[in-house]
Scaffold this motif. Sequence first.
Motif, PDB file in Angstrom:
ATOM      1  N   LEU A 108       3.634  -0.266  -0.646  1.00 34.65           N
ATOM      2  CA  LEU A 108       2.950  -0.393  -1.933  1.00 34.65           C
ATOM      3  C   LEU A 108       1.452  -0.201  -1.749  1.00 34.65           C
ATOM      4  O   LEU A 108       0.875  -0.633  -0.750  1.00 34.65           O
ATOM      5  N   ARG A 109       0.866   0.456  -2.746  1.00 29.46           N
ATOM      6  CA  ARG A 109      -0.589   0.639  -2.748  1.00 29.46           C
ATOM      7  C   ARG A 109      -1.182  -0.083  -3.961  1.00 29.46           C
ATOM      8  O   ARG A 109      -0.759   0.142  -5.089  1.00 29.46           O
ATOM      9  N   VAL A 110      -2.134  -0.923  -3.698  1.00 30.82           N
ATOM     10  CA  VAL A 110      -2.718  -1.743  -4.757  1.00 30.82           C
ATOM     11  C   VAL A 110      -4.227  -1.504  -4.800  1.00 30.82           C
ATOM     12  O   VAL A 110      -4.863  -1.348  -3.758  1.00 30.82           O
ATOM     13  N   TRP A 111      -4.784  -1.463  -6.006  1.00 24.14           N
ATOM     14  CA  TRP A 111      -6.213  -1.251  -6.168  1.00 24.14           C
ATOM     15  C   TRP A 111      -6.831  -2.452  -6.870  1.00 24.14           C
ATOM     16  O   TRP A 111      -6.448  -2.779  -7.989  1.00 24.14           O
ATOM     17  N   SER A 112      -7.749  -3.072  -6.194  1.00 23.62           N
ATOM     18  CA  SER A 112      -8.525  -4.178  -6.767  1.00 23.62           C
ATOM     19  C   SER A 112      -9.850  -3.540  -7.174  1.00 23.62           C
ATOM     20  O   SER A 112     -10.753  -3.370  -6.371  1.00 23.62           O
ATOM     21  N   ALA A 113      -9.935  -3.140  -8.457  1.00 22.23           N
ATOM     22  CA  ALA A 113     -10.948  -2.158  -8.857  1.00 22.23           C
ATOM     23  C   ALA A 113     -12.333  -2.731  -9.146  1.00 22.23           C
ATOM     24  O   ALA A 113     -13.292  -1.991  -9.261  1.00 22.23           O
ATOM     25  N   ALA A 114     -12.420  -4.046  -9.287  1.00 19.68           N
ATOM     26  CA  ALA A 114     -13.738  -4.677  -9.439  1.00 19.68           C
ATOM     27  C   ALA A 114     -13.687  -5.945  -8.613  1.00 19.68           C
ATOM     28  O   ALA A 114     -13.552  -7.047  -9.118  1.00 19.68           O
ATOM     29  N   CYS A 115     -13.779  -5.752  -7.291  1.00 23.46           N
ATOM     30  CA  CYS A 115     -13.399  -6.831  -6.370  1.00 23.46           C
ATOM     31  C   CYS A 115     -14.418  -7.953  -6.298  1.00 23.46           C
ATOM     32  O   CYS A 115     -14.118  -9.035  -5.821  1.00 23.46           O
ATOM     33  N   SER A 116     -15.651  -7.688  -6.759  1.00 26.60           N
ATOM     34  CA  SER A 116     -16.691  -8.717  -6.710  1.00 26.60           C
ATOM     35  C   SER A 116     -16.762  -9.307  -5.298  1.00 26.60           C
ATOM     36  O   SER A 116     -16.733  -8.547  -4.329  1.00 26.60           O
TER      37      SER A 116
END
Lengths: 281, 128, 160
Positions: A108-116
Amino acid sequence: MTAAVIPAAEFAYLAELLRRESSIVLGADKEYLVQARLLPLARKVGAGNVGELLTQVRLRSDRATIQSIVDAMTTNETSWFRDNEPFAALHSTVLPALLAARSAQRHLRVWSAACSSGQETYSLAITLQEFLPTGWTYEILATDISGDMVARAQTGQYSQIEVNRGLPARMLVHYFTRSGAHWEVAPALRRHVQFQRLNLVAPPPPTAPFDVVFLRNVLIYFDIATKKTVLRHVARLMRPDAWLFLGAAESTIGVDDSFRRTPAGRTFAYQLNLAKPPEKG
Amino acid sequence: MRALIVDDSRTMRRIVRRIVEGCGFEAVEAGDGQAALDAIGAMDRPPDLALVDWNMPVMDGLEFVSRARAQPALRAMTIVMVTTESEQSQIVRALAAGAHEYVIKPFTADSMIDKLALLGLVPNGASL
Amino acid sequence: MSGIADSTLEPSDIDLKEIVDQVWESYLDPDGTAPLVLTGTVPEKFDATGSISITGPWHGHVVVATSLGAATGAAAAFLAMEPDEVSEEDVADALGELVNIIGGNVKSMLPPGCLLALPHVVVATGAVSRWPGATRICELCGQWRGEPVCISLWHEKREG
């Protein structure tokens, strides 16, 4: 200063203010949260208590203080498993669906797009680590517009106060180690995460598409044109059956009709409206 | 909902009281583990929540947790350690003894509320 | 890594500062408007000292020494009261809890197996806590709301 009861009229004013400014619905049972969040601000502006703060703002309509109130009520990005529901939905709905759909790839590929500062990213890593059966792998791309934040998140180091915020004690002892006065994310999680500075408004660099995207509490800061641009970029990086999670106050509705709202656990996620069936493999 | 605050520092009891009362709990205080057990014994019904310091005179918090866990009548009571003991091994010990959660001092009101939300004792701060 | 020297495993000024900052952020300066400003100047005398001992594989003491104004201000901040509402007992209790919190966090950086004692507070002008044979290994001295505050860590060599 004591936590005096907030008069009903002021509470109603705050609820209306939050609805108007951030589309967030303030429940009548959340007075404790209002007290905790606004008491420091009340002190700062010299109001006797939260009720007085709200009276002042209501009468004067002072823009700067209104913004500070909205920020204090909505900013919470330093919590682990922030808002809880998206992570619960990931566990109960999204990951079981993906487990079935990706049984061939087992990746699985996951994107945490505003990870702060990284709490969302590592919370995702913990959720995946605990859910995925043996033989499965995952990778998380964590991005943020702020280079400082990316560097900070990459260190994987958190203060005592930071690890106190919503991280279950069981997970703290399992996935972190004490390092001096702070705590450090275990290598078992860190090796799945890659950090990168990224401006969501610019065309994204080429990358393999994602199965899950967390893009939370970002769109609220943009005007409608910018929201459209960001969602268009995000849509391009989603696999046809991928899941997008937005913040509680955010929606694609009325912004980008290539998404549809899908129930996920006790909250909602967004999936692409597809003209074509999901791609193979 | 009733919360029992067990700490030998009245300053800390006052801080914790302010937070839990803000969350709608009725708060009862005790200055050590033994006093806490006595207070529970005198109650018409056990507290829903116990917030327990570790280092206290007479009976420490870890001992209190073990004793409370041995009482079937207190099975439903949620126990949160609230302590400056912050080594990983100490947290493991407290959880093994039967504490449900662990708040390390120093803590902010928000972080205490987060933990209570995790335990389902206050509505999730999520959607506000 | 934070500034822990490999050989001694003793906390450094940087570690102590990190702990103290967290205490200030949580209780004494939640708005970020009244930080502890480090000056490095040690005042000649204090009105109140809170101390706590750590025993076991490492033996020593954490000490918070302040003026009465700072101790009263700390109690008021902890209790969310005005300084003139704070009793002498409040001041002693708050100073004890302050040194307890710092002590516990210091202990977590020391070799495993150490124990934290209960805090001890003395409110008396000119009072100083001293341990013959103990060496000071770190110290933060400064001003908080214009009042002197010193936080120090002492190591005591013990045979056997």
